[in-house]
Design a protein around this motif. Structure first.
Motif, PDB file in Angstrom:
ATOM      1  N   PHE A  97       0.843  -1.176   0.000  1.00  0.00           N
ATOM      2  CA  PHE A  97       0.000   0.000   0.000  1.00  0.00           C
ATOM      3  C   PHE A  97       0.885   1.233   0.000  1.00  0.00           C
ATOM      4  CE2 PHE A  97      -3.670   2.420   0.385  1.00  0.00           C
ATOM      5  CZ  PHE A  97      -3.432   3.435   1.276  1.00  0.00           C
ATOM      6  N   VAL A  98       0.559   2.175  -0.894  1.00  0.00           N
ATOM      7  CA  VAL A  98       1.305   3.423  -0.975  1.00  0.00           C
ATOM      8  C   VAL A  98       0.361   4.534  -0.549  1.00  0.00           C
ATOM      9  CG1 VAL A  98       2.589   4.978  -2.472  1.00  0.00           C
ATOM     10  CG2 VAL A  98       2.645   2.516  -2.899  1.00  0.00           C
ATOM     11  N   PRO A  99       0.531   5.067   0.682  1.00  0.00           N
ATOM     12  CA  PRO A  99      -0.384   6.097   1.161  1.00  0.00           C
ATOM     13  C   PRO A  99      -0.338   7.331   0.271  1.00  0.00           C
ATOM     14  CG  PRO A  99       1.132   5.396   2.909  1.00  0.00           C
ATOM     15  CD  PRO A  99       1.556   4.731   1.648  1.00  0.00           C
ATOM     16  N   GLY A 100      -1.465   7.985   0.143  1.00  0.00           N
ATOM     17  CA  GLY A 100      -1.545   9.250  -0.575  1.00  0.00           C
ATOM     18  C   GLY A 100      -1.907   9.103  -2.037  1.00  0.00           C
ATOM     19  N   LEU A 101      -1.836   7.913  -2.602  1.00  0.00           N
ATOM     20  CA  LEU A 101      -2.223   7.738  -3.999  1.00  0.00           C
ATOM     21  C   LEU A 101      -3.691   7.343  -4.045  1.00  0.00           C
ATOM     22  CD1 LEU A 101       0.833   5.785  -5.422  1.00  0.00           C
ATOM     23  CD2 LEU A 101       0.300   8.202  -5.667  1.00  0.00           C
ATOM     24  N   SER A 102      -4.418   7.938  -4.947  1.00  0.00           N
ATOM     25  CA  SER A 102      -5.841   7.598  -5.031  1.00  0.00           C
ATOM     26  C   SER A 102      -6.046   6.398  -5.943  1.00  0.00           C
ATOM     27  CB  SER A 102      -6.634   8.790  -5.564  1.00  0.00           C
ATOM     28  OG  SER A 102      -6.269   9.060  -6.893  1.00  0.00           O
ATOM     29  N   ALA A 103      -6.998   5.564  -5.595  1.00  0.00           N
ATOM     30  CA  ALA A 103      -7.379   4.443  -6.454  1.00  0.00           C
ATOM     31  C   ALA A 103      -8.761   4.773  -6.990  1.00  0.00           C
ATOM     32  CB  ALA A 103      -7.377   3.152  -5.659  1.00  0.00           C
ATOM     33  N   ASP A 130       2.255   6.662 -15.756  1.00  0.00           N
ATOM     34  CA  ASP A 130       1.982   7.275 -14.451  1.00  0.00           C
ATOM     35  C   ASP A 130       3.277   7.491 -13.664  1.00  0.00           C
ATOM     36  OD1 ASP A 130       0.079   8.417 -12.673  1.00  0.00           O
ATOM     37  OD2 ASP A 130       0.158   6.608 -11.430  1.00  0.00           O
ATOM     38  N   GLY A 131       4.331   7.894 -14.397  1.00  0.00           N
ATOM     39  CA  GLY A 131       5.618   8.176 -13.776  1.00  0.00           C
ATOM     40  C   GLY A 131       6.474   6.958 -13.501  1.00  0.00           C
ATOM     41  N   GLU A 132       5.949   5.762 -13.773  1.00  0.00           N
ATOM     42  CA  GLU A 132       6.677   4.509 -13.514  1.00  0.00           C
ATOM     43  C   GLU A 132       7.410   4.062 -14.781  1.00  0.00           C
ATOM     44  OE1 GLU A 132       6.960   3.205 -10.604  1.00  0.00           O
ATOM     45  OE2 GLU A 132       5.390   4.315  -9.550  1.00  0.00           O
ATOM     46  N   THR A 133       8.649   3.598 -14.632  1.00  0.00           N
ATOM     47  CA  THR A 133       9.476   3.146 -15.746  1.00  0.00           C
ATOM     48  C   THR A 133       9.089   1.738 -16.173  1.00  0.00           C
ATOM     49  OG1 THR A 133      11.285   4.499 -14.933  1.00  0.00           O
ATOM     50  CG2 THR A 133      11.867   2.758 -16.471  1.00  0.00           C
ATOM     51  N   ARG A 134       9.177   1.499 -17.494  1.00  0.00           N
ATOM     52  CA  ARG A 134       8.823   0.186 -18.033  1.00  0.00           C
ATOM     53  C   ARG A 134       9.839  -0.867 -17.601  1.00  0.00           C
ATOM     54  NH1 ARG A 134       6.870  -1.336 -24.185  1.00  0.00           N
ATOM     55  NH2 ARG A 134       6.742  -3.571 -23.808  1.00  0.00           N
ATOM     56  N   GLY A 165      -8.670  -4.653  -3.873  1.00  0.00           N
ATOM     57  CA  GLY A 165      -8.560  -3.209  -4.021  1.00  0.00           C
ATOM     58  C   GLY A 165      -7.869  -2.769  -5.297  1.00  0.00           C
ATOM     59  N   ALA A 166      -7.355  -3.710  -6.072  1.00  0.00           N
ATOM     60  CA  ALA A 166      -6.755  -3.394  -7.367  1.00  0.00           C
ATOM     61  C   ALA A 166      -7.877  -3.220  -8.391  1.00  0.00           C
ATOM     62  CB  ALA A 166      -5.818  -4.522  -7.794  1.00  0.00           C
ATOM     63  N   GLN A 214      -2.548   2.738  -6.666  1.00  0.00           N
ATOM     64  CA  GLN A 214      -2.090   3.497  -7.842  1.00  0.00           C
ATOM     65  C   GLN A 214      -3.215   4.390  -8.353  1.00  0.00           C
ATOM     66  OE1 GLN A 214       0.666   3.852  -9.615  1.00  0.00           O
ATOM     67  NE2 GLN A 214       1.973   2.238  -8.853  1.00  0.00           N
ATOM     68  N   ASP A 215      -2.835   5.520  -8.940  1.00  0.00           N
ATOM     69  CA  ASP A 215      -3.794   6.439  -9.556  1.00  0.00           C
ATOM     70  C   ASP A 215      -4.152   5.903 -10.932  1.00  0.00           C
ATOM     71  OD1 ASP A 215      -5.236   8.456 -10.738  1.00  0.00           O
ATOM     72  OD2 ASP A 215      -3.732   9.999 -10.434  1.00  0.00           O
ATOM     73  N   THR A 216      -5.330   5.326 -11.064  1.00  0.00           N
ATOM     74  CA  THR A 216      -5.723   4.683 -12.314  1.00  0.00           C
ATOM     75  C   THR A 216      -5.900   5.660 -13.468  1.00  0.00           C
ATOM     76  OG1 THR A 216      -8.036   4.762 -11.662  1.00  0.00           O
ATOM     77  CG2 THR A 216      -6.821   2.761 -11.118  1.00  0.00           C
ATOM     78  N   THR A 217      -6.297   6.883 -13.197  1.00  0.00           N
ATOM     79  CA  THR A 217      -6.516   7.854 -14.273  1.00  0.00           C
ATOM     80  C   THR A 217      -5.227   8.116 -15.038  1.00  0.00           C
ATOM     81  OG1 THR A 217      -8.293   8.890 -13.018  1.00  0.00           O
ATOM     82  CG2 THR A 217      -7.353  10.161 -14.821  1.00  0.00           C
ATOM     83  N   GLY A 218      -4.123   8.339 -14.342  1.00  0.00           N
ATOM     84  CA  GLY A 218      -2.842   8.586 -14.994  1.00  0.00           C
ATOM     85  C   GLY A 218      -2.425   7.420 -15.875  1.00  0.00           C
ATOM     86  N   VAL A 219      -2.655   6.210 -15.419  1.00  0.00           N
ATOM     87  CA  VAL A 219      -2.309   5.009 -16.181  1.00  0.00           C
ATOM     88  C   VAL A 219      -3.071   5.002 -17.500  1.00  0.00           C
ATOM     89  CG1 VAL A 219      -2.467   2.490 -16.227  1.00  0.00           C
ATOM     90  CG2 VAL A 219      -1.704   3.655 -14.139  1.00  0.00           C
ATOM     91  N   LEU A 220      -4.380   5.185 -17.440  1.00  0.00           N
ATOM     92  CA  LEU A 220      -5.198   5.116 -18.647  1.00  0.00           C
ATOM     93  C   LEU A 220      -4.916   6.266 -19.607  1.00  0.00           C
ATOM     94  CD1 LEU A 220      -8.571   3.886 -17.141  1.00  0.00           C
ATOM     95  CD2 LEU A 220      -6.673   2.552 -18.076  1.00  0.00           C
TER      96      LEU A 220
END
Length: 169
Positions: A10-16, A60-64, A125-126, A146-152
């Motif tokens: 769990f990463v606090p502060g990130l919205s799901a 979402d800022g994460e490297t492949r 919760g995923a 994880q913030d799903t909006t940024g991913v999509l």
């Protein structure tokens, strides 16, 4: 359903947000992520290979960092891993009238930047998102926290470029 391993932090502060996915097979890329590779027909495989060439280096800022086994049909970003699988089967809920009417709170239709998605909240919760109205089904698993909006948003341009609108077989 394919067997799979999950490891979540769990990463606090990130919205799901409620735009979502359940992956068939994922865990943290740093912990040896393994993902079931889809086995679509030749036409869909070609579309998925095209998608692999236009996927972003960061989501979402994460490297492949792709999961094992290596395949042009799967991709991953971050830890815990955001996992994309191209050429998956149509999810059963995609034909469910409760989902189409918005009456299933754990499976909702929606769109982000010109890509339609079936969004399914997972028990852990995923979220699992599966493209709709495209010639191939693309599934994206977003871990809890994880913030799903940024991913999509980050995946939309590549999907629109590589996977034409239409009905997947």
């Amino acid at each position: 359903m394919n067997s799979f391993r999950h490891r979540h932090r769990f990463v606090p502060g990130l919205s799901a947000l409620a735009l979502l996915i359940t992956a068939a097979g994922c865990s943290s890329a740093d912990d040896g992520t393994t993902t079931a590779v889809p086995s679509p027909d030749a036409e869909v495989t070609k579309l998925c290979r095209n998608l692999d060439t236009v996927l972003p280096a960061k989501v979402d800022g994460e490297t492949r960092g792709d999961p094992e086994p290596a395949s042009a049909l799967t991709a991953g970003w971050g830890s815990p891993a955001i996992i994309l699988r191209c050429g998956v089967a149509r999810p059963p809920k995609m034909a469910d009238p409760e989902v189409a009417d918005g009456h299933d709170p754990d499976a909702l239709p929606g769109g982000v930047n010109g890509v339609d998605w079936l969004m399914e909240k997972q028990d852990d919760g995923a979220f699992r998102f599966t493209t709709a109205n495209r010639e191939a089904y693309v599934e994206v698993y977003v871990p809890r926290g994880q913030d799903t909006t940024g991913v999509l948003v980050d995946l939309a341009a590549g999907i629109k470029k590589a996977i034409p609108e239409g009905i997947a077989s």
